[in-house]
Write a protein that holds these residues in place. Structure first.
Motif, PDB file in Angstrom:
ATOM      1  N   ILE A  82     -29.916  -3.844  57.785  1.00  0.00           N
ATOM      2  CA  ILE A  82     -30.900  -4.939  57.690  1.00  0.00           C
ATOM      3  C   ILE A  82     -32.273  -4.445  58.123  1.00  0.00           C
ATOM      4  CG2 ILE A  82     -31.567  -7.181  58.668  1.00  0.00           C
ATOM      5  CD1 ILE A  82     -28.492  -7.827  58.742  1.00  0.00           C
ATOM      6  N   SER A  83     -32.308  -3.689  59.223  1.00  0.00           N
ATOM      7  CA  SER A  83     -33.573  -3.122  59.703  1.00  0.00           C
ATOM      8  C   SER A  83     -34.174  -2.167  58.671  1.00  0.00           C
ATOM      9  CB  SER A  83     -33.322  -2.386  61.029  1.00  0.00           C
ATOM     10  OG  SER A  83     -34.471  -1.706  61.441  1.00  0.00           O
ATOM     11  N   ALA A  84     -33.319  -1.354  58.028  1.00  0.00           N
ATOM     12  CA  ALA A  84     -33.786  -0.414  56.998  1.00  0.00           C
ATOM     13  C   ALA A  84     -34.377  -1.164  55.810  1.00  0.00           C
ATOM     14  CB  ALA A  84     -32.633   0.477  56.538  1.00  0.00           C
ATOM     15  N   LEU A  85     -33.713  -2.229  55.379  1.00  0.00           N
ATOM     16  CA  LEU A  85     -34.218  -3.021  54.249  1.00  0.00           C
ATOM     17  C   LEU A  85     -35.568  -3.655  54.576  1.00  0.00           C
ATOM     18  CD1 LEU A  85     -30.799  -4.598  53.246  1.00  0.00           C
ATOM     19  CD2 LEU A  85     -32.183  -3.098  51.779  1.00  0.00           C
ATOM     20  N   CYS A  86     -35.728  -4.094  55.815  1.00  0.00           N
ATOM     21  CA  CYS A  86     -37.025  -4.649  56.240  1.00  0.00           C
ATOM     22  C   CYS A  86     -38.101  -3.560  56.263  1.00  0.00           C
ATOM     23  CB  CYS A  86     -36.908  -5.297  57.622  1.00  0.00           C
ATOM     24  SG  CYS A  86     -35.981  -6.838  57.614  1.00  0.00           S
ATOM     25  N   ARG A  87     -37.712  -2.361  56.699  1.00  0.00           N
ATOM     26  CA  ARG A  87     -38.664  -1.243  56.735  1.00  0.00           C
ATOM     27  C   ARG A  87     -39.186  -0.931  55.324  1.00  0.00           C
ATOM     28  NH1 ARG A  87     -39.578   2.522  60.555  1.00  0.00           N
ATOM     29  NH2 ARG A  87     -37.816   1.798  61.779  1.00  0.00           N
ATOM     30  N   PHE A  88     -38.289  -1.053  54.313  1.00  0.00           N
ATOM     31  CA  PHE A  88     -38.686  -0.799  52.920  1.00  0.00           C
ATOM     32  C   PHE A  88     -39.181  -2.075  52.222  1.00  0.00           C
ATOM     33  CE2 PHE A  88     -36.027   2.889  53.802  1.00  0.00           C
ATOM     34  CZ  PHE A  88     -36.770   3.912  53.233  1.00  0.00           C
ATOM     35  N   GLU A  89     -39.385  -3.136  53.020  1.00  0.00           N
ATOM     36  CA  GLU A  89     -39.939  -4.412  52.535  1.00  0.00           C
ATOM     37  C   GLU A  89     -39.091  -5.064  51.446  1.00  0.00           C
ATOM     38  OE1 GLU A  89     -44.103  -4.064  51.659  1.00  0.00           O
ATOM     39  OE2 GLU A  89     -44.556  -3.220  53.637  1.00  0.00           O
ATOM     40  N   GLU A  90     -37.787  -4.855  51.545  1.00  0.00           N
ATOM     41  CA  GLU A  90     -36.831  -5.524  50.641  1.00  0.00           C
ATOM     42  C   GLU A  90     -36.350  -6.795  51.333  1.00  0.00           C
ATOM     43  OE1 GLU A  90     -35.973  -4.738  47.630  1.00  0.00           O
ATOM     44  OE2 GLU A  90     -36.786  -2.717  47.397  1.00  0.00           O
ATOM     45  N   TRP A  91     -37.247  -7.785  51.398  1.00  0.00           N
ATOM     46  CA  TRP A  91     -37.000  -8.957  52.243  1.00  0.00           C
ATOM     47  C   TRP A  91     -35.814  -9.784  51.751  1.00  0.00           C
ATOM     48  CZ3 TRP A  91     -39.684  -7.247  55.948  1.00  0.00           C
ATOM     49  CH2 TRP A  91     -40.945  -6.693  55.759  1.00  0.00           C
ATOM     50  N   GLU A  92     -35.764 -10.043  50.449  1.00  0.00           N
ATOM     51  CA  GLU A  92     -34.675 -10.864  49.899  1.00  0.00           C
ATOM     52  C   GLU A  92     -33.314 -10.180  50.078  1.00  0.00           C
ATOM     53  OE1 GLU A  92     -35.055 -13.822  48.425  1.00  0.00           O
ATOM     54  OE2 GLU A  92     -37.187 -13.964  47.913  1.00  0.00           O
ATOM     55  N   VAL A  93     -33.306  -8.850  49.865  1.00  0.00           N
ATOM     56  CA  VAL A  93     -32.049  -8.097  50.005  1.00  0.00           C
ATOM     57  C   VAL A  93     -31.607  -8.104  51.474  1.00  0.00           C
ATOM     58  CG1 VAL A  93     -30.854  -5.926  49.483  1.00  0.00           C
ATOM     59  CG2 VAL A  93     -32.794  -6.630  48.085  1.00  0.00           C
ATOM     60  N   ALA A  94     -32.575  -8.015  52.402  1.00  0.00           N
ATOM     61  CA  ALA A  94     -32.259  -8.065  53.841  1.00  0.00           C
ATOM     62  C   ALA A  94     -31.571  -9.378  54.192  1.00  0.00           C
ATOM     63  CB  ALA A  94     -33.533  -7.889  54.671  1.00  0.00           C
ATOM     64  N   ILE A  95     -32.055 -10.472  53.596  1.00  0.00           N
ATOM     65  CA  ILE A  95     -31.455 -11.789  53.854  1.00  0.00           C
ATOM     66  C   ILE A  95     -30.035 -11.852  53.287  1.00  0.00           C
ATOM     67  CG2 ILE A  95     -31.640 -14.243  53.256  1.00  0.00           C
ATOM     68  CD1 ILE A  95     -34.773 -13.715  53.521  1.00  0.00           C
ATOM     69  N   LYS A  96     -29.831 -11.259  52.103  1.00  0.00           N
ATOM     70  CA  LYS A  96     -28.479 -11.206  51.517  1.00  0.00           C
ATOM     71  C   LYS A  96     -27.538 -10.400  52.413  1.00  0.00           C
ATOM     72  CE  LYS A  96     -29.785 -11.721  46.660  1.00  0.00           C
ATOM     73  NZ  LYS A  96     -30.006 -11.018  45.377  1.00  0.00           N
ATOM     74  N   ALA A  97     -28.051  -9.271  52.937  1.00  0.00           N
ATOM     75  CA  ALA A  97     -27.234  -8.445  53.836  1.00  0.00           C
ATOM     76  C   ALA A  97     -26.856  -9.230  55.093  1.00  0.00           C
ATOM     77  CB  ALA A  97     -27.998  -7.182  54.209  1.00  0.00           C
ATOM     78  N   PHE A  98     -27.793 -10.034  55.597  1.00  0.00           N
ATOM     79  CA  PHE A  98     -27.528 -10.870  56.778  1.00  0.00           C
ATOM     80  C   PHE A  98     -26.403 -11.864  56.482  1.00  0.00           C
ATOM     81  CE2 PHE A  98     -28.675 -14.875  59.090  1.00  0.00           C
ATOM     82  CZ  PHE A  98     -28.331 -14.443  60.356  1.00  0.00           C
TER      83      PHE A  98
END
Length: 506
Positions: A157-173
């Motif tokens: 989740i932290s990695a996805l946020c670092r790459f600004e993949e916000w929607e994917v980070a939420i899906k991972a959550f």
């Protein structure tokens, strides 16, 4: 729990007490690791002592020393284990050296830790690739983790946020919750960041749920509260962010800086100054980020005396001489307050001059119509300092260039804009529209305006004013009606889409 009574505070008297502080960052390149050519060492260590030394240096953020210890350990014939790899991978992530990280990843397999997969090693590999490599490397490592734990999910989740993949980070959550893992404070900090980068309505809807989750789970740590404050501020809910700050007691420097910068960015300048005062009264020492955040308030309100007080405090630290961002904010403040020469003294005193500082001084000269000085500094920046102009530079230089009487071919600056690849930037286009209208070439002004993909209120005002200056009032009126029609349509479309989205969510 502490509360503040808001008195009418004068932003002039800031209770600074003398005392210094400061930070910095660089990216070195390390030599490749060799497991075949041993390095001579004076004392023979056991595996346990090597690994303890490595872990100790990594924990202390002595990353280069930790990597050197790892290389010496391999060279002496001692094999790394599942405690050594996380320590050295943390060190590699700290210096952001991808090539070195891939060599250590190869060692993970070479020494037999790739086949049966240690979740701790895999988690640190995810973290290392997120800081050094690309998202593809992160996915590859994460996908092969057979028994994921809470740290695995936090890492992805932290990695996805670092790459600004916000929607994917939420899906991972959501997947993390579906697999039965409880979110930690670190998870919720990443989610608050993701929410702050969504559309305002969506971000608030989900952000409030994250806030509720923090409340239910008792995650009231300073860093999680700071993340929630930053989220509310970025989504335009400054009063909610302010309430959070007042509610919790463990406020640190980041807490105050977040709130002050949010007030400044949202043009609530008096509150930014008031919170600086409260911060100092609470005994928290301002740093370069604080100064760079609060000085724009002095600049916009033209509070020269308050700006000078902040400048005097900053001089007691190294924040002016060594921090280009503080220098830029000071130059901007002095120039906005009509003290251009004071701004130049600050500019000359800063050792590390980044592009923002040059832009602040060039803009200061251009706004005060010291056009020749602006042009001379522009030439010095490119020729002597070796810095390339950006959109901010050109949007300040174009008006100075067109006003300069000694230059006959004004349109030459347009060619330079194209050479720098800035002809599609909105701010530069606005400046060019104004330039051509001053030259009486309304056709070129209109052609630039028509080519703009993203127009703001300044774009419309500039082209309308251009037509008025050229005596074409009826055309100016038609453009005014067109601007109002487009504005009404975009407001209606935005409201309609928000209502539609809301009905789906309910």
């Amino acid at each position: 729990m502490s509360t503040y009574t808001q008195h009418p505070l004068s932003p002039i008297s800031l209770p600074f007490s003398p005392s210094p502080s400061l930070p910095s960052h660089q990216q070195p390149t390390k030599p490749p690791i060799s497991s075949s050519s041993p390095k001579p060492i004076s004392i023979s260590h056991s595996q346990a002592s090597w690994i303890e030394s490595l872990r100790s240096k990594s924990r202390s953020n002595l990353f280069r020393e930790a990597i050197s210890t790892y290389i010496e350990m391999i060279g002496s014939g001692v094999s790394p284990d599942n405690f050594a790899f996380p320590a050295v991978l943390k060190a590699v992530a700290g210096i952001q050296e991808l090539y070195l990280g891939k060599q250590i990843h190869a060692h993970v397999f070479k020494f037999g830790y790739g086949s049966f997969s240690s979740v701790t090693i895999d988690n640190t590999l995810v973290n290392m690739y997120s800081k050094c490599g690309g998202l593809g490397d992160v996915y590859k490592v994460f996908d092969r983790i057979t028994e994921r734990d809470q740290v695995s999910w936090n890492s992805i989740i932290s990695a996805l946020c670092r790459f600004e993949e916000w929607e994917v980070a939420i899906k991972a959550f959501r997947l993390m919750l579906m697999e039965g893992f409880e979110p930690s404070s670190f998870t919720l900090v990443s989610m608050a960041l993701a929410c702050s980068n969504l559309r305002k309505r969506d971000g608030l809807w989900l952000g409030k749920q994250i806030h509720g989750c923090c409340f239910r789970k008792g995650h009231w740590k300073t860093f999680s509260n700071n993340a929630l404050m930053a989220m509310y501020a970025k989504l335009g809910r400054l009063d909610d962010a302010k309430s959070l700050l007042v509610m919790f007691e463990d406020r640190d420097l980041v807490t105050w800086n977040s709130m002050i910068s949010s007030f400044s960015q949202n043009e609530r300048f008096m509150e930014a100054l008031m919170f600086l005062r409260l911060m100092v009264l609470e005994g928290v020492k301002p740093d370069g980020v604080t100064f760079a955040s609060v000085l724009p308030a002095c600049s916009h309100l033209e509070l020269l005396r308050t700006g000078k007080e902040i400048h005097a405090y900053a001089l007691r630290t190294d924040d002016v001489i060594e921090n280009s961002f503080v220098g830029s904010a000071l130059v901007d403040m002095y120039c906005n307050c009509g003290q251009v020469e004071s701004g130049r003294l600050v500019f000359d005193g800063v050792l590390d001059r980044k592009i923002g500082l040059w832009n602040a001084m060039i803009t200061g000269y251009a706004q005060s119509e010291h056009d020749e000085k602006a042009l001379m500094l522009f030439i010095e920046m490119e020729a002597a300092a070796g810095l390339y102009s950006n959109a901010t530079t050109m949007s300040s230089i174009v008006p100075a260039y067109v006003r300069c009487e000694g230059i006959s071919r004004k349109e030459g600056i347009h060619g330079y804009v194209i050479k720098r690849g800035l002809e599609t930037n909105r701010y530069v286009q606005n400046a060019l529209i104004d330039m051509y209208s001053r030259m009486g070439d309304i056709k070129t002004s209109k052609r630039i305006f028509d080519s703009m993909e993203d127009r703001d209120i300044v774009s419309w005002n500039t082209i309308i004013t251009s037509y008025v200056i050229c005596g074409r009032s009826s055309d100016a009126l038609l453009l005014l009606h067109e601007m109002q029609r487009i504005e009404e349509k975009s407001t209606y479309d935005g409201d309609y889409n928000d209502e539609k989205k809301s009905s789906f969510q309910t």
